[in-house]
Design a protein around this motif. Sequence first.
Motif, PDB file in Angstrom:
ATOM      1  N   VAL A 156      -0.221 -15.430  -4.940  1.00  0.00           N
ATOM      2  CA  VAL A 156       1.112 -15.915  -4.548  1.00  0.00           C
ATOM      3  C   VAL A 156       1.867 -14.732  -3.966  1.00  0.00           C
ATOM      4  O   VAL A 156       1.814 -13.630  -4.506  1.00  0.00           O
ATOM      5  CB  VAL A 156       1.872 -16.446  -5.789  1.00  0.00           C
ATOM      6  CG1 VAL A 156       3.350 -16.699  -5.465  1.00  0.00           C
ATOM      7  CG2 VAL A 156       1.225 -17.717  -6.324  1.00  0.00           C
ATOM      8  N   HIS A 157       2.537 -14.947  -2.839  1.00  0.00           N
ATOM      9  CA  HIS A 157       3.350 -13.889  -2.210  1.00  0.00           C
ATOM     10  C   HIS A 157       4.650 -14.541  -1.732  1.00  0.00           C
ATOM     11  O   HIS A 157       4.670 -15.232  -0.724  1.00  0.00           O
ATOM     12  CB  HIS A 157       2.588 -13.288  -1.016  1.00  0.00           C
ATOM     13  CG  HIS A 157       3.223 -12.074  -0.430  1.00  0.00           C
ATOM     14  ND1 HIS A 157       2.496 -11.135   0.279  1.00  0.00           N
ATOM     15  CD2 HIS A 157       4.496 -11.602  -0.431  1.00  0.00           C
ATOM     16  CE1 HIS A 157       3.295 -10.165   0.682  1.00  0.00           C
ATOM     17  NE2 HIS A 157       4.515 -10.439   0.271  1.00  0.00           N
ATOM     18  N   ARG A 158       5.696 -14.332  -2.511  1.00  0.00           N
ATOM     19  CA  ARG A 158       6.987 -14.955  -2.162  1.00  0.00           C
ATOM     20  C   ARG A 158       8.037 -13.882  -1.931  1.00  0.00           C
ATOM     21  O   ARG A 158       8.160 -12.952  -2.735  1.00  0.00           O
ATOM     22  CB  ARG A 158       7.460 -15.889  -3.292  1.00  0.00           C
ATOM     23  CG  ARG A 158       6.503 -17.032  -3.519  1.00  0.00           C
ATOM     24  CD  ARG A 158       7.042 -18.001  -4.558  1.00  0.00           C
ATOM     25  NE  ARG A 158       5.988 -18.934  -4.939  1.00  0.00           N
ATOM     26  CZ  ARG A 158       5.856 -19.490  -6.124  1.00  0.00           C
ATOM     27  NH1 ARG A 158       6.737 -19.234  -7.085  1.00  0.00           N
ATOM     28  NH2 ARG A 158       4.875 -20.312  -6.387  1.00  0.00           N
ATOM     29  N   ASN A 159       8.772 -14.043  -0.848  1.00  0.00           N
ATOM     30  CA  ASN A 159       9.930 -13.189  -0.555  1.00  0.00           C
ATOM     31  C   ASN A 159      11.172 -14.054  -0.681  1.00  0.00           C
ATOM     32  O   ASN A 159      11.128 -15.233  -0.322  1.00  0.00           O
ATOM     33  CB  ASN A 159       9.898 -12.692   0.888  1.00  0.00           C
ATOM     34  CG  ASN A 159       8.836 -11.641   1.143  1.00  0.00           C
ATOM     35  OD1 ASN A 159       7.948 -11.446   0.343  1.00  0.00           O
ATOM     36  ND2 ASN A 159       8.922 -10.997   2.266  1.00  0.00           N
ATOM     37  N   PRO A 160      12.297 -13.496  -1.125  1.00  0.00           N
ATOM     38  CA  PRO A 160      13.488 -14.344  -1.243  1.00  0.00           C
ATOM     39  C   PRO A 160      13.937 -14.922   0.097  1.00  0.00           C
ATOM     40  O   PRO A 160      14.287 -16.096   0.186  1.00  0.00           O
ATOM     41  CB  PRO A 160      14.552 -13.407  -1.821  1.00  0.00           C
ATOM     42  CG  PRO A 160      13.983 -12.035  -1.789  1.00  0.00           C
ATOM     43  CD  PRO A 160      12.500 -12.137  -1.622  1.00  0.00           C
ATOM     44  N   ASP A 174       2.633  -9.763   8.549  1.00  0.00           N
ATOM     45  CA  ASP A 174       3.562  -8.853   7.863  1.00  0.00           C
ATOM     46  C   ASP A 174       3.442  -8.947   6.344  1.00  0.00           C
ATOM     47  O   ASP A 174       3.556  -7.944   5.652  1.00  0.00           O
ATOM     48  CB  ASP A 174       4.986  -9.243   8.296  1.00  0.00           C
ATOM     49  CG  ASP A 174       5.982  -8.137   8.070  1.00  0.00           C
ATOM     50  OD1 ASP A 174       5.684  -7.008   8.458  1.00  0.00           O
ATOM     51  OD2 ASP A 174       7.047  -8.409   7.476  1.00  0.00           O
ATOM     52  N   SER A 175       3.221 -10.160   5.832  1.00  0.00           N
ATOM     53  CA  SER A 175       3.208 -10.363   4.380  1.00  0.00           C
ATOM     54  C   SER A 175       1.786 -10.557   3.844  1.00  0.00           C
ATOM     55  O   SER A 175       1.300  -9.760   3.031  1.00  0.00           O
ATOM     56  CB  SER A 175       4.077 -11.568   4.007  1.00  0.00           C
ATOM     57  OG  SER A 175       5.415 -11.347   4.416  1.00  0.00           O
ATOM     58  N   VAL A 176       1.089 -11.609   4.297  1.00  0.00           N
ATOM     59  CA  VAL A 176      -0.250 -11.912   3.758  1.00  0.00           C
ATOM     60  C   VAL A 176      -1.245 -10.778   4.063  1.00  0.00           C
ATOM     61  O   VAL A 176      -2.278 -10.655   3.401  1.00  0.00           O
ATOM     62  CB  VAL A 176      -0.750 -13.285   4.281  1.00  0.00           C
ATOM     63  CG1 VAL A 176      -2.176 -13.564   3.859  1.00  0.00           C
ATOM     64  CG2 VAL A 176       0.168 -14.401   3.793  1.00  0.00           C
ATOM     65  N   GLY A 234      13.826 -14.617  -5.612  1.00  0.00           N
ATOM     66  CA  GLY A 234      13.409 -13.242  -5.916  1.00  0.00           C
ATOM     67  C   GLY A 234      12.107 -12.915  -5.226  1.00  0.00           C
ATOM     68  O   GLY A 234      11.633 -13.671  -4.367  1.00  0.00           O
ATOM     69  N   TYR A 235      11.533 -11.794  -5.599  1.00  0.00           N
ATOM     70  CA  TYR A 235      10.281 -11.323  -5.003  1.00  0.00           C
ATOM     71  C   TYR A 235       9.178 -11.549  -6.033  1.00  0.00           C
ATOM     72  O   TYR A 235       9.254 -11.022  -7.148  1.00  0.00           O
ATOM     73  CB  TYR A 235      10.417  -9.841  -4.667  1.00  0.00           C
ATOM     74  CG  TYR A 235       9.224  -9.252  -3.966  1.00  0.00           C
ATOM     75  CD1 TYR A 235       9.009  -9.498  -2.612  1.00  0.00           C
ATOM     76  CD2 TYR A 235       8.326  -8.450  -4.645  1.00  0.00           C
ATOM     77  CE1 TYR A 235       7.917  -8.951  -1.952  1.00  0.00           C
ATOM     78  CE2 TYR A 235       7.237  -7.894  -3.992  1.00  0.00           C
ATOM     79  CZ  TYR A 235       7.039  -8.149  -2.651  1.00  0.00           C
ATOM     80  OH  TYR A 235       5.969  -7.597  -1.994  1.00  0.00           O
ATOM     81  N   ASP A 236       8.185 -12.325  -5.670  1.00  0.00           N
ATOM     82  CA  ASP A 236       7.230 -12.807  -6.666  1.00  0.00           C
ATOM     83  C   ASP A 236       5.809 -12.656  -6.112  1.00  0.00           C
ATOM     84  O   ASP A 236       5.421 -13.368  -5.183  1.00  0.00           O
ATOM     85  CB  ASP A 236       7.571 -14.289  -6.937  1.00  0.00           C
ATOM     86  CG  ASP A 236       6.912 -14.829  -8.182  1.00  0.00           C
ATOM     87  OD1 ASP A 236       6.084 -14.127  -8.773  1.00  0.00           O
ATOM     88  OD2 ASP A 236       7.235 -15.984  -8.548  1.00  0.00           O
TER      89      ASP A 236
HETATM   90  C1  ISE Z   1       7.236  -6.296   3.976  1.00  0.00           C
HETATM   91  O1  ISE Z   1       7.102  -5.752   5.269  1.00  0.00           O
HETATM   92  C2  ISE Z   1       6.239  -5.673   3.079  1.00  0.00           C
HETATM   93  O2  ISE Z   1       5.315  -5.041   3.467  1.00  0.00           O
HETATM   94  C3  ISE Z   1       6.330  -6.145   1.683  1.00  0.00           C
HETATM   95  O3  ISE Z   1       5.453  -5.459   0.848  1.00  0.00           O
HETATM   96  C4  ISE Z   1       5.952  -7.609   1.737  1.00  0.00           C
HETATM   97  O4  ISE Z   1       5.950  -8.162   0.438  1.00  0.00           O
HETATM   98  C5  ISE Z   1       6.947  -8.368   2.592  1.00  0.00           C
HETATM   99  O5  ISE Z   1       6.544  -9.721   2.633  1.00  0.00           O
HETATM  100  C6  ISE Z   1       6.946  -7.786   3.999  1.00  0.00           C
HETATM  101  O6  ISE Z   1       7.924  -8.441   4.772  1.00  0.00           O
END
Ligand code: ISE
Length: 338
Positions: A156-160, A174-176, A234-236
């Motif tokens: 799971v990769h969640r950004n607020p 950028d995230s996965v 939050g960031y999860d």
């Molecule tokens: C950010 O650029 C990062 O590298 C963070 O670690 C990641 O969790 C986030 O999703 C990205 O936007």
Amino acid sequence: MEKPVTLGIGVIGTGNIGTYHVDRIASRLSGAAVTAVFDVATERAREVAESVGAATRDQDLDVIHDPGVDAVVVASPGHLHADQVLACIEAGKPVMCEKPLATTTSDALKVVEAEVAAGRQLVQVGFMRRYDQGYRQVKEALDSGSIGEALVIHAVHRNPSVPESFREFMAITDSVVHEIDTSRWLLGEEIVAVTVRSGKRSPHALAKDPQLVHFETESGVLVDVESFVNCQYGYDVRCELVGSEGYAVLENPMLSASVTSGGRRTTVPADWRERFDSAYGAELQAWIDGVTTGRYDGASAWDGYAATAVADAGVRALEEGRTVAVDLVDKPSFYAGR
Ligand code: ISE
Ligand code: NAD
């Protein structure tokens, strides 16, 4: 008594993470000092440089060629990374490049080829989760044999939230891209195919979000990643590695809990800085030590190349709605054991 060596570090890009790295090198790490910085946002670069007693330079190449710079941190936007890293290799200077190594597979391959031609390791890529205690414990559980053979990873990769400039392919690039790296690193094998699905869109999202990303690895391990970049709360980040004899799990670390008559309340990290603070520190310190010894244990240029190739396949899978195979060149023998 021998004087301790202090490496001069040049930093390219003083935005969010560039400033974070500068502050950390200046105040919390040993063996290095920031000596020169460059950012096209000149006022910001000046403020950051002044805060740590470093000089500002007029362009990225001036940082790389500065005689007071022994090694470089690249923290500019991703599409600039490959050229800046190639310039570091040409100058023979070690470089810690924030993820991604490049935004196209062909550019990432150029970096790999240049490093192989240089004949020594100069590049580390900023996949800091490799230095997180939780991920390390998951890897130890697998490597020790206690959970048997790896079969499945659930992540799971969640950004607020994300800025308006965020585009839906960036959820992958950028995230996965972090789960791409952690999956390859945990399992010690390459990802061979990617599929992406999206369904009902969050009312907070401007693009397809959440997305479910599936990888298949060389030995047939299946990885599913829920990417949700507008989750609000939050960031999860979580990861469960299911083996043939048990499982290892990395949960969102509980930072604190308070109990009142209404019940028990726990907190979640606000963002990546809070969640991975100690991992960023361990990553940078290991890199600084590596510059001195020539031995690095972080993500290599090959890892950066493979991650970009998988992310590229993921973007095509998202756009075309089908499973896309990952096409990697043969791994150069230079990267055996790195
Ligand atoms: C950010 O650029 C990062 O590298 C963070 O670690 C990641 O969790 C986030 O999703 C990205 O936007
Ligand atoms: P940001 O936009 O805050 O900072 C980028 C900086 O680069 C800006 O200050 C911008 O002015 C500057 N810049 C633009 N063109 C430049 C050039 N030609 N030369 C030098 N600097 C230039 O972005 P950010 O959030 O700090 O992200 C930077 C990089 O770090 C991205 O690749 C991102 O993916 C990565 N990042 C990694 C993590 C992680 O968890 N490892 C977290 C955040 C960001």
